[in-house]
Design an enzyme around this catalytic site. Structure first.
Site, PDB file in Angstrom:
ATOM      1  CB  ALA A  80      -4.205  12.381  -9.717  1.00  0.00           C
ATOM      2  N   GLY A 123      -7.306  16.889 -10.389  1.00  0.00           N
ATOM      3  CA  GLY A 123      -7.772  18.756 -10.119  1.00  0.00           C
ATOM      4  C   GLY A 123      -6.499  19.048 -10.117  1.00  0.00           C
ATOM      5  CB  ILE A 168      -3.346  20.807  -6.594  1.00  0.00           C
ATOM      6  CG1 ILE A 168      -3.479  22.710  -6.246  1.00  0.00           C
ATOM      7  CG2 ILE A 168      -1.662  20.490  -5.708  1.00  0.00           C
ATOM      8  CD1 ILE A 168      -3.598  22.257  -4.184  1.00  0.00           C
ATOM      9  CG  ASP A 198       0.883  29.193   5.085  1.00  0.00           C
ATOM     10  OD1 ASP A 198      -0.316  29.765   4.071  1.00  0.00           O
ATOM     11  OD2 ASP A 198       0.992  27.662   5.670  1.00  0.00           O
ATOM     12  CG  HIS A 219      -2.778  25.653   5.631  1.00  0.00           C
ATOM     13  ND1 HIS A 219      -1.925  26.664   4.761  1.00  0.00           N
ATOM     14  CD2 HIS A 219      -4.040  25.582   4.198  1.00  0.00           C
ATOM     15  CE1 HIS A 219      -2.829  27.421   3.473  1.00  0.00           C
ATOM     16  NE2 HIS A 219      -3.810  26.285   2.751  1.00  0.00           N
TER      17      HIS A 219
HETATM   18  P1  NAI Z   1     -10.047  20.269  -7.981  1.00  0.00           P
HETATM   19  O1  NAI Z   1     -10.594  20.788  -6.885  1.00  0.00           O
HETATM   20  O2  NAI Z   1      -9.364  21.490  -9.110  1.00  0.00           O
HETATM   21  O3  NAI Z   1      -9.065  19.683  -7.325  1.00  0.00           O
HETATM   22  C1  NAI Z   1      -9.473  18.686  -6.549  1.00  0.00           C
HETATM   23  C2  NAI Z   1      -9.651  17.349  -6.999  1.00  0.00           C
HETATM   24  O4  NAI Z   1      -9.943  16.691  -5.693  1.00  0.00           O
HETATM   25  C3  NAI Z   1     -11.069  17.118  -7.500  1.00  0.00           C
HETATM   26  O5  NAI Z   1     -10.423  16.255  -8.868  1.00  0.00           O
HETATM   27  C4  NAI Z   1     -12.011  15.999  -7.247  1.00  0.00           C
HETATM   28  O6  NAI Z   1     -12.330  15.267  -7.738  1.00  0.00           O
HETATM   29  C5  NAI Z   1     -10.960  15.311  -5.918  1.00  0.00           C
HETATM   30  N1  NAI Z   1     -11.318  14.987  -5.222  1.00  0.00           N
HETATM   31  C6  NAI Z   1     -11.854  15.133  -4.283  1.00  0.00           C
HETATM   32  N2  NAI Z   1     -12.786  14.153  -3.242  1.00  0.00           N
HETATM   33  C7  NAI Z   1     -11.744  13.622  -3.754  1.00  0.00           C
HETATM   34  C8  NAI Z   1     -11.483  12.726  -2.776  1.00  0.00           C
HETATM   35  N3  NAI Z   1     -11.824  11.478  -1.240  1.00  0.00           N
HETATM   36  N4  NAI Z   1     -10.444  11.878  -3.160  1.00  0.00           N
HETATM   37  C9  NAI Z   1      -9.871  11.646  -4.200  1.00  0.00           C
HETATM   38  N5  NAI Z   1      -9.605  12.653  -4.973  1.00  0.00           N
HETATM   39  C10 NAI Z   1     -10.920  13.143  -4.536  1.00  0.00           C
HETATM   40  O7  NAI Z   1      -8.517  21.802  -6.509  1.00  0.00           O
HETATM   41  P2  NAI Z   1      -7.143  22.018  -6.588  1.00  0.00           P
HETATM   42  O8  NAI Z   1      -6.980  23.314  -6.449  1.00  0.00           O
HETATM   43  O9  NAI Z   1      -5.994  21.007  -7.214  1.00  0.00           O
HETATM   44  O10 NAI Z   1      -7.180  22.108  -4.159  1.00  0.00           O
HETATM   45  C11 NAI Z   1      -7.437  20.727  -3.918  1.00  0.00           C
HETATM   46  C12 NAI Z   1      -7.407  20.902  -2.383  1.00  0.00           C
HETATM   47  O11 NAI Z   1      -6.211  21.879  -1.795  1.00  0.00           O
HETATM   48  C13 NAI Z   1      -7.907  21.526  -1.814  1.00  0.00           C
HETATM   49  O12 NAI Z   1      -8.765  21.047  -0.889  1.00  0.00           O
HETATM   50  C14 NAI Z   1      -7.419  23.624  -1.461  1.00  0.00           C
HETATM   51  O13 NAI Z   1      -8.279  24.230  -0.913  1.00  0.00           O
HETATM   52  C15 NAI Z   1      -6.330  23.157  -0.490  1.00  0.00           C
HETATM   53  N6  NAI Z   1      -5.484  23.325  -1.048  1.00  0.00           N
HETATM   54  C16 NAI Z   1      -4.501  23.940  -0.389  1.00  0.00           C
HETATM   55  C17 NAI Z   1      -3.496  24.536  -0.105  1.00  0.00           C
HETATM   56  C18 NAI Z   1      -2.280  24.318   1.484  1.00  0.00           C
HETATM   57  O14 NAI Z   1      -1.585  25.074   1.516  1.00  0.00           O
HETATM   58  N7  NAI Z   1      -2.503  23.065   2.342  1.00  0.00           N
HETATM   59  C19 NAI Z   1      -3.386  25.200  -1.356  1.00  0.00           C
HETATM   60  C20 NAI Z   1      -3.928  25.268  -2.019  1.00  0.00           C
HETATM   61  C21 NAI Z   1      -4.773  24.331  -2.109  1.00  0.00           C
END
Ligand code: NAI
Length: 324
Positions: A12, A14, A16, A159, A187
């Protein structure tokens, strides 16, 4: 107004999260009559930033927000939760192999699965966004004892939306005019955008095969990389938007005569090994999805399907020890 529901969002703090949370809070995901209690979950190091996000939500004075739980404690985080958008995951670092990513995230999703199993509402609907999302979802669902397996899904809606835009652009129509397309598979760059039944403005629409193979499919498959190149950050607003779309469609259903894409536990349809979390074309009615059956699969598409199936089977084998 209906009684409030609890919506958990991991990752939350991050990027996204920062676009997604405010739109969920505004009622865009579950509608203007559905109050929400937001459960915002992140890791201990991110709590200061997360508290900042919570303050900003307060400062929006959203009429539908009836509570905010901001926590690094998953027992509190998943308590009685009705919807979970699992965004938090460990990103791929420099020099990291896909296998390492699978293992590290495997640990995270095993743990989260236990908390969901022990504390969430029995009607919880889950979408995994954090990558590798299909296999993360498989690992999570494996920890679940008494919640239906079909409540655990992964996101390929981004996608799907990307494909819709590319096709609309090509055909000179609005993306909402494009129907009956779907993403099959993982994905990942092996995803299969299927368009053989596509309609535009309710008429069968075709595009030339050379454009499909040389431009359309690579563009959809590589769109995430293209955005990273342009923004120096991965897609966030569009990913959050797609996660909301996924849940909204799951709750409200697909329009008559159309389908969407969700990565769900395979029942063996289209020759996909049972149990893999695989993206299929689905229709949704009364909160239940069903795989669209009988779509004709050309040899061209069968070749692509075989590749994405193989990739997901390999991913499953790589985390086999977590699936016992
Ligand atoms: P980000 O790095 O900005 O944020 C991720 C957040 O998750 C960070 O605040 C981190 O501290 C937190 N986090 C990590 N492990 C955690 C856990 N075990 N429990 C709770 N929080 C945790 O990354 P962003 O850009 O928000 O992306 C998040 C994920 O979404 C990435 O894995 C990315 O690859 C994925 N993603 C998936 C897409 C899809 O189409 N399925 C599209 C775009 C991104």
């Amino acid at each position: 107004l209906k009684p409030p529901v609890r919506v958990a969002i991991t990752g939350a703090a991050g990027q996204i999260g920062y676009s997604l949370i405010f739109r969920v809070a505004s009622g865009e995901m579950l509608g203007p009559n559905q109050p929400v209690i937001l459960h915002l979950i992140d890791l201990p190091f991110a709590m200061t930033a997360l508290n900042g996000v919570a303050m900003e939500i307060q400062d929006c004075a959203f009429p539908l927000v009836q509570g905010i739980v901001a926590t690094d404690n998953q027992t509190v985080g998943f308590k009685d939760v009705n919807y979970a958008l699992l965004v938090g995951a460990k990103p791929r670092g420099p020099g990291m192999e896909r296998g390492d990513l699978l293992k590290d995230n495997g640990k995270i999703f095993t743990e989260t699965g236990k908390y969901v199993n022990d504390h969430a509402s029995r009607d919880i609907k889950v979408v995994v966004v954090g990558n590798p999302c299909n296999t993360n979802c498989l690992i999570l669902a494996n920890q679940i004892k008494d919640i239906p397996k079909e409540n655990f899904t992964a996101m390929t809606r981004l996608d799907h939306n990307r494909a819709q835009h590319q096709l609309a652009d090509k055909l000179g129509v609005h993306s909402s005019d494009i129907r009956k397309i779907a993403i099959f598979g993982n994905h990942s760059p092996t995803m299969v955008p299927y368009i053989d039944q596509m309609t535009a403005k309710n008429h069968k629409a075709t595009v030339d095969q050379q454009w499909v193979t040389q431009t359309f499919i690579p563009t959809v498959q590589q769109r995430g990389a293209e955005i990273i190149k342009a923004r120096k950050l991965s897609s966030a607003a569009s990913a959050g938007n797609a996660a909301m779309n996924h849940i909204t469609t799951w709750v409200n259903g697909t329009p008559e005569g159309d389908y969407t894409s969700m990565a769900i536990p395979s029942d063996g349809s289209y020759g996909v090994p049972k149990g893999l979390i695989f993206s299929f074309p689905v229709t949704v009615k009364n909160g239940k999805y069903s795989i669209v059956q009988g779509l004709p699969i050309s040899p061209f598409y069968q070749g692509l399907l075989d590749k994405t199936i193989k990739e997901l089977v390999d991913e499953r084998n790589a985390v086999d020890h977590l699936l016992k």
